[in-house]
Design a protein around this motif. Structure first.
Motif, short mmCIF file in Angstrom:
data_model
loop_
_atom_site.label_atom_id
_atom_site.label_comp_id
_atom_site.label_asym_id
_atom_site.label_seq_id
_atom_site.Cartn_x
_atom_site.Cartn_y
_atom_site.Cartn_z
N GLN A 159 0.83 -1.20 0.00
CA GLN A 159 0.00 0.00 0.00
C GLN A 159 0.87 1.26 0.00
OE1 GLN A 159 -2.74 -0.25 3.30
NE2 GLN A 159 -3.59 -2.19 2.58
N ILE A 160 1.89 1.25 0.83
CA ILE A 160 2.77 2.42 0.93
C ILE A 160 3.50 2.64 -0.39
CG2 ILE A 160 4.88 3.29 2.03
CD1 ILE A 160 3.84 1.77 4.59
N LEU A 161 4.08 1.60 -0.94
CA LEU A 161 4.85 1.74 -2.16
C LEU A 161 3.96 2.01 -3.37
CD1 LEU A 161 7.60 -0.97 -1.62
CD2 LEU A 161 7.87 1.51 -1.55
N ALA A 162 2.73 1.52 -3.35
CA ALA A 162 1.81 1.79 -4.46
C ALA A 162 1.53 3.28 -4.57
CB ALA A 162 0.51 1.02 -4.26
N GLU A 163 1.46 3.97 -3.44
CA GLU A 163 1.22 5.42 -3.45
C GLU A 163 2.49 6.18 -3.82
OE1 GLU A 163 -0.40 6.80 0.25
OE2 GLU A 163 -1.94 5.24 0.28
N ALA A 164 3.61 5.77 -3.23
CA ALA A 164 4.85 6.54 -3.40
C ALA A 164 5.59 6.21 -4.69
CB ALA A 164 5.76 6.30 -2.20
N ALA A 165 5.48 4.98 -5.17
CA ALA A 165 6.22 4.55 -6.36
C ALA A 165 5.34 3.62 -7.19
CB ALA A 165 7.52 3.87 -5.95
N PRO A 166 4.32 4.17 -7.89
CA PRO A 166 3.36 3.33 -8.60
C PRO A 166 3.97 2.49 -9.71
CG PRO A 166 2.95 5.67 -9.04
CD PRO A 166 4.00 5.60 -7.99
N SER A 167 5.15 2.85 -10.22
CA SER A 167 5.77 2.07 -11.29
C SER A 167 6.49 0.83 -10.78
CB SER A 167 6.76 2.94 -12.07
OG SER A 167 7.81 3.35 -11.22
N VAL A 168 6.57 0.68 -9.46
CA VAL A 168 7.26 -0.48 -8.88
C VAL A 168 6.27 -1.63 -8.71
CG1 VAL A 168 8.41 -1.35 -6.80
CG2 VAL A 168 8.97 0.93 -7.67
N GLU A 169 6.64 -2.78 -9.27
CA GLU A 169 5.88 -4.01 -9.05
C GLU A 169 6.54 -4.72 -7.88
OE1 GLU A 169 5.01 -8.42 -10.89
OE2 GLU A 169 6.09 -6.96 -12.11
N LEU A 170 5.85 -4.81 -6.78
CA LEU A 170 6.41 -5.40 -5.56
C LEU A 170 5.98 -6.85 -5.44
CD1 LEU A 170 8.01 -4.54 -3.00
CD2 LEU A 170 5.81 -4.23 -1.90
N VAL A 171 6.95 -7.74 -5.25
CA VAL A 171 6.66 -9.16 -5.04
C VAL A 171 7.32 -9.60 -3.74
CG1 VAL A 171 6.41 -9.67 -7.49
CG2 VAL A 171 8.64 -9.97 -6.40
N GLY A 172 6.71 -10.56 -3.06
CA GLY A 172 7.26 -11.10 -1.83
C GLY A 172 8.05 -12.37 -2.08
N LEU A 173 8.61 -12.93 -1.04
CA LEU A 173 9.43 -14.14 -1.16
C LEU A 173 8.65 -15.33 -1.72
CD1 LEU A 173 11.62 -14.02 2.07
CD2 LEU A 173 12.37 -13.72 -0.30
N ASP A 174 7.34 -15.35 -1.49
CA ASP A 174 6.54 -16.46 -2.01
C ASP A 174 6.42 -16.43 -3.54
OD1 ASP A 174 6.20 -17.54 0.51
OD2 ASP A 174 4.31 -16.49 0.86
N ALA A 175 6.79 -15.32 -4.17
CA ALA A 175 6.66 -15.18 -5.62
C ALA A 175 7.96 -15.50 -6.37
CB ALA A 175 6.22 -13.76 -5.97
N VAL A 176 9.00 -15.86 -5.63
CA VAL A 176 10.29 -16.20 -6.25
C VAL A 176 10.71 -17.59 -5.79
CG1 VAL A 176 11.01 -13.78 -6.41
CG2 VAL A 176 11.65 -15.12 -4.40
N PRO A 177 11.61 -18.25 -6.54
CA PRO A 177 12.09 -19.56 -6.08
C PRO A 177 12.70 -19.45 -4.69
CG PRO A 177 12.76 -19.17 -8.35
CD PRO A 177 12.17 -17.88 -7.85
N GLU A 178 12.40 -20.43 -3.85
CA GLU A 178 12.88 -20.42 -2.47
C GLU A 178 14.40 -20.46 -2.42
OE1 GLU A 178 12.15 -22.89 1.66
OE2 GLU A 178 10.67 -23.02 0.04
N TYR A 179 14.96 -19.72 -1.50
CA TYR A 179 16.41 -19.74 -1.29
C TYR A 179 16.68 -19.73 0.21
CZ TYR A 179 15.91 -14.61 -0.77
OH TYR A 179 15.52 -13.34 -0.39
N PRO A 180 17.86 -20.17 0.64
CA PRO A 180 18.17 -20.19 2.08
C PRO A 180 18.34 -18.76 2.60
CG PRO A 180 20.09 -20.88 0.81
CD PRO A 180 18.95 -20.71 -0.16
N GLU A 181 17.56 -18.42 3.62
CA GLU A 181 17.61 -17.08 4.18
C GLU A 181 18.64 -17.02 5.31
OE1 GLU A 181 13.65 -15.40 4.91
OE2 GLU A 181 12.89 -17.09 3.74
#
Length: 194
Positions: free
Chosen positions: A18-40
């Motif tokens: 929500q915050i980034l959608a207002e401040a930087a609408p051109s940014v597509e934000l994805v979380g860790l569940d949207a990328v192949p899993e890696y060791p954190e």
């Protein structure tokens, strides 16, 4: 621009989207569940900024995407700034909001209102694939109450009343909280520089 937000916390992902959608609408934000899993990498740094950078560097290394990460927590004056970087694990290694809140209430039980000052603190970092790094900070001052109130938010939100409000963070709407929150302040500043 596609950016990874290095977290699996659904509440945090929604809040930051929500915050980034207002401040930087051109940014597509994805979380860790949207990328192949890696060791954190475990959060082993002694500062919020150090932990945010660890997570952001990991994301870039494993995905090739510019990666945003934050570390945040509650700093209670009477506890010399603790739980601080240990906020999510205050009651033990398992991240258990109810147990963390119960322990905090127990630790502050004998303190009167004048000694319950606290602040939420956030360090937000972005690391780019070319190696550039930026860290910004945000704070939300307030006080710790005596019992949980409200159903919004997560973590210590039901115990924390921001300065200038008579409701806890968990009683505020998402828009109200994002406008004043430590994470909101840090991410709006970061978004303006992405």
């Amino acid at each position: 621009m596609r950016v990874l937000l290095a977290t699996r916390n659904a509440g945090k992902i929604e809040e930051l989207r929500q915050i980034l959608a207002e401040a930087a609408p051109s940014v597509e934000l994805v979380g860790l569940d949207a990328v192949p899993e890696y060791p954190e990498t475990p959060e082993t740094e002694l500062t919020f900024a150090g932990n945010a950078l660890l997570k952001a560097r990991d994301g870039v290394k494993h995905t090739g995407l510019a990666t945003v990460a934050d570390d945040s927590g509650l700093a209670v004056d009477a506890l010399n700034g603790m739980p601080g970087v240990l906020s999510a694990r205050w009651a033990g290694s398992k991240k258990d909001d109810a147990a963390n809140n119960a322990l905090l209430l127990d630790q502050l039980a004998d303190l009167d209102e004048s000694r319950r000052a606290a602040k939420f603190v956030c360090a937000a970092a972005i690391v780019y694939p070319d190696g550039r790094e930026l860290v910004v900070h945000g704070e939300m001052p307030g006080r710790v109450g005596r019992e949980p109130k409200g159903a919004n938010g997560f973590g210590y939100d039901p115990l924390f009343t921001p300065d200038g409000f008579d409701r806890t963070s968990a009683e505020l709407s998402a828009a109200e909280k994002n406008a004043i929150s430590h994470r909101g302040k840090a991410f709006r500043e970061l978004a303006s520089k992405i």
